[in-house]
Design a protein around this motif. Sequence first.
Motif, PDB file in Angstrom:
ATOM      1  N   SER A 145       0.834  -1.210   0.000  1.00  0.00           N
ATOM      2  CA  SER A 145       0.000   0.000   0.000  1.00  0.00           C
ATOM      3  C   SER A 145       0.863   1.253   0.000  1.00  0.00           C
ATOM      4  O   SER A 145       0.555   2.229  -0.699  1.00  0.00           O
TER       5      SER A 145
ATOM      6  N   ASN B 165      -2.638  -0.779  -9.423  1.00  0.00           N
ATOM      7  CA  ASN B 165      -3.585  -0.926  -8.326  1.00  0.00           C
ATOM      8  C   ASN B 165      -4.199  -2.318  -8.312  1.00  0.00           C
ATOM      9  O   ASN B 165      -4.320  -2.942  -7.253  1.00  0.00           O
TER      10      ASN B 165
ATOM     11  N   SER C  66      -3.541  -4.931  -5.372  1.00  0.00           N
ATOM     12  CA  SER C  66      -4.697  -5.356  -4.583  1.00  0.00           C
ATOM     13  C   SER C  66      -4.831  -6.869  -4.564  1.00  0.00           C
ATOM     14  O   SER C  66      -5.109  -7.467  -3.520  1.00  0.00           O
TER      15      SER C  66
END
Length: 137
Positions: free
Chosen positions: A48, A78, A82
């Motif tokens: 993150s 992303n 993720s």
Amino acid sequence: MITHLRQSFTQTALGSILWVFLLSTIVYQGLDIPFHYVWNLISIGVISGIIFGIIYPYLWGYATFKAQTNIILSTLINSFGSLLAVYLFSTDMFHLIKGYTLLFILLTLVGHIIAFYFYSKYQNKKLANTLNKFSKK
């Protein structure tokens, strides 16, 4: 720039690590987890931090790519980050959602397009205010 990105990474990674530990405490309440799993949680925070503390600020604040390139890079990074974070958190959850990866990527793309619209509108308004301030002097 480097100082800003370093500070942004540190804040984002630490905040994410604390957030993931809080969620894990709630999810795994009363269960014993192996010590090596703590490294998975720390890795999620570092992922993150890299994505939202370094890559996003660089792409949207310093890089000179076209908007489409920023949107596509943001979406791919992303989505990959993720999915990796979900895999590190729970392999069972990852196997449950991996069939929806394409849908997940498309939703992320739409989200980035919408976010870019509002971001560019905000940036244009800020630039117009700055230019108006200088022209009045």
